[in-house]
Scaffold this active site. Structure first.
Site, PDB file in Angstrom:
ATOM      1  N   ASP A  28       0.752  -1.385   0.259  1.00  0.00           N
ATOM      2  CA  ASP A  28      -0.483  -0.073   0.370  1.00  0.00           C
ATOM      3  C   ASP A  28       1.073   1.220   0.060  1.00  0.00           C
ATOM      4  OD1 ASP A  28      -2.074   1.368   0.149  1.00  0.00           O
ATOM      5  OD2 ASP A  28      -2.861   0.763   1.819  1.00  0.00           O
ATOM      6  N   ASN A  49     -11.104  -2.592  -5.296  1.00  0.00           N
ATOM      7  CA  ASN A  49     -10.007  -1.378  -6.496  1.00  0.00           C
ATOM      8  C   ASN A  49     -10.717  -1.204  -7.713  1.00  0.00           C
ATOM      9  OD1 ASN A  49      -6.486  -2.486  -5.459  1.00  0.00           O
ATOM     10  ND2 ASN A  49      -8.423  -0.307  -4.110  1.00  0.00           N
TER      11      ASN A  49
HETATM   12  C1  IPE Z   1      -5.335  -2.744  -0.149  1.00  0.00           C
HETATM   13  O1  IPE Z   1      -5.165  -1.561  -0.440  1.00  0.00           O
HETATM   14  C2  IPE Z   1      -5.761  -3.733  -1.762  1.00  0.00           C
HETATM   15  C3  IPE Z   1      -4.286  -3.779  -2.164  1.00  0.00           C
HETATM   16  C4  IPE Z   1      -2.843  -3.202  -2.023  1.00  0.00           C
HETATM   17  C5  IPE Z   1      -4.441  -4.243  -3.118  1.00  0.00           C
HETATM   18  P1  IPE Z   1      -5.951  -0.376  -0.920  1.00  0.00           P
HETATM   19  O2  IPE Z   1      -5.415   1.108  -1.165  1.00  0.00           O
HETATM   20  O3  IPE Z   1      -7.216   0.033  -1.890  1.00  0.00           O
HETATM   21  O4  IPE Z   1      -6.800  -0.533   0.641  1.00  0.00           O
HETATM   22  P2  IPE Z   1      -8.225   0.639   1.475  1.00  0.00           P
HETATM   23  O5  IPE Z   1      -9.134   0.525   0.329  1.00  0.00           O
HETATM   24  O6  IPE Z   1      -7.855   1.507   1.889  1.00  0.00           O
HETATM   25  O7  IPE Z   1      -8.376  -0.112   2.752  1.00  0.00           O
HETATM   26  C1  IPE Z   2      -1.569  -0.088  -3.530  1.00  0.00           C
HETATM   27  O1  IPE Z   2      -1.404   1.818  -3.750  1.00  0.00           O
HETATM   28  C2  IPE Z   2      -2.002  -0.041  -5.338  1.00  0.00           C
HETATM   29  C3  IPE Z   2      -3.113  -1.215  -5.266  1.00  0.00           C
HETATM   30  C4  IPE Z   2      -3.760  -0.549  -4.162  1.00  0.00           C
HETATM   31  C5  IPE Z   2      -3.518  -1.599  -5.871  1.00  0.00           C
HETATM   32  P1  IPE Z   2      -2.143   2.609  -3.535  1.00  0.00           P
HETATM   33  O2  IPE Z   2      -2.568   3.082  -4.949  1.00  0.00           O
HETATM   34  O3  IPE Z   2      -3.545   2.125  -2.371  1.00  0.00           O
HETATM   35  O4  IPE Z   2      -1.789   3.903  -2.922  1.00  0.00           O
HETATM   36  P2  IPE Z   2      -2.391   4.796  -1.499  1.00  0.00           P
HETATM   37  O5  IPE Z   2      -2.611   4.408  -1.350  1.00  0.00           O
HETATM   38  O6  IPE Z   2      -3.949   5.766  -2.311  1.00  0.00           O
HETATM   39  O7  IPE Z   2      -1.285   6.207  -1.353  1.00  0.00           O
HETATM   40 MG    MG Z   3      -3.965   2.380  -0.571  1.00  0.00          MG
END
Ligand code: IPE
Ligand code: IPE
Ligand code: MG
Length: 248
Positions: free
Chosen positions: A21, A69
């Site tokens: 994340d 996502n």
């Molecule tokens: C969790 O990350 C899913 C992945 C890392 C693929 P998100 O960034 O989508 O999680 P939330 O929604 O903030 O909990």
């Molecule tokens: C994790 O990084 C990757 C995926 C969930 C695909 P994020 O895209 O969630 O990054 P933040 O949480 O917005 O910084």
């Molecule tokens: Mg995230």
């Protein structure tokens, strides 16, 4: 200090799961679009897979795309799918060279055709490898997975092959997408978020959690080794007392 040297080789988790994340925030900090962060995150993936091979972690599950996502802006979803295709295609020779076997869990049929094709090809090419099994969680969520498992078991009951009263945890495990893999001993989440986000709810029942504020694109080998060293300092009691554990 050489962190890798501080790792106890006799207590390496055989399966580590990671919620990668913080890509979006990393990009923002660098004044770039979110997708730039996802691209940089691939470099972290490469390093962590390599680190697993170096220290003997046998299974690495990476949460790459959750069911939730799909609700992101279409541009970002499309870019992530393209990145997935290009990364798998580019990295497969390297994975093969390092003895990495690729696997995937999740609702793979919901991915674009091109992703499914690339993924299957790489899974086939790397199928004989056995140094590290890299499991990508794609269009994955635990509630989706458990719901599916319940449906499969209910079908067996409907068909008269199983009695409801005979259902055990084993039946549930056998019907999860992770049935071929041991449960993770360690779960890492980067970027300072302290939640599971629908990841491996069943499989993490007794897993050690490690949270770090480091954003995924900055999470490289030394950060990974720190997580393992933290894991090794913990006493896993599985409901018993500390005294029972130390006399075992
Ligand atoms: C969790 O990350 C899913 C992945 C890392 C693929 P998100 O960034 O989508 O999680 P939330 O929604 O903030 O909990
Ligand atoms: C994790 O990084 C990757 C995926 C969930 C695909 P994020 O895209 O969630 O990054 P933040 O949480 O917005 O910084
Ligand atoms: Mg995230």
């Amino acid at each position: 200090m050489d962190l890798k040297q501080s790792i106890n080789k006799n207590n390496i988790p055989q399966h580590i799961a990671i919620v990668m994340d913080g890509n979006g925030r990393w990009a923002k900090q660098h004044g770039e679009d979110r997708i730039f962060g996802h691209h940089e995150g691939v470099n972290s993936v490469r390093e962590i897979v390599e680190a697993c091979g170096e220290i003997g972690v046998k299974y690495l599950t990476l949460y790459a795309f959750s069911t939730e996502n799909w609700n992101r802006p279409k541009d970002e979803v499309d870019s992530l799918m393209e990145l997935l295709v290009s990364t798998i295609s580019m990295e497969t020779p390297n994975l093969n060279k390092k003895g990495v076997k690729l696997q995937a869990i999740g609702d793979i049929k919901s991915l674009p055709e091109s992703c499914q094709r690339e993924l299957q090809e790489s899974i086939d090419i790397t199928s004989k490898n056995d140094t590290v099994t890299l499991i990508l969680a794609l269009s994955y969520s635990s509630k989706w997975e458990i719901t599916n498992a319940v449906q499969q078991i209910a079908k067996q009951v409907e068909a008269g092959k199983l009695k409801a009263s005979e259902i055990t945890a084993k039946h549930i495990e056998q019907n999860l997408t992770t049935s071929k893999f041991p449960d993770p001993e360690l779960m890492i989440r980067t970027s300072g978020e302290h939640r599971i986000s629908n990841f491996l709810l069943w499989q993490l029942a007794y897993t050690e959690f490690y949270f770090t504020d480091i954003l995924w694109p900055d999470f490289r080998k030394d950060e990974f080794f720190k997580a393992i060293i933290s894991f090794q300092s913990r006493e896993r009691r599985f409901g018993k007392t500390s005294e029972q554990i130390s006399t075992n």
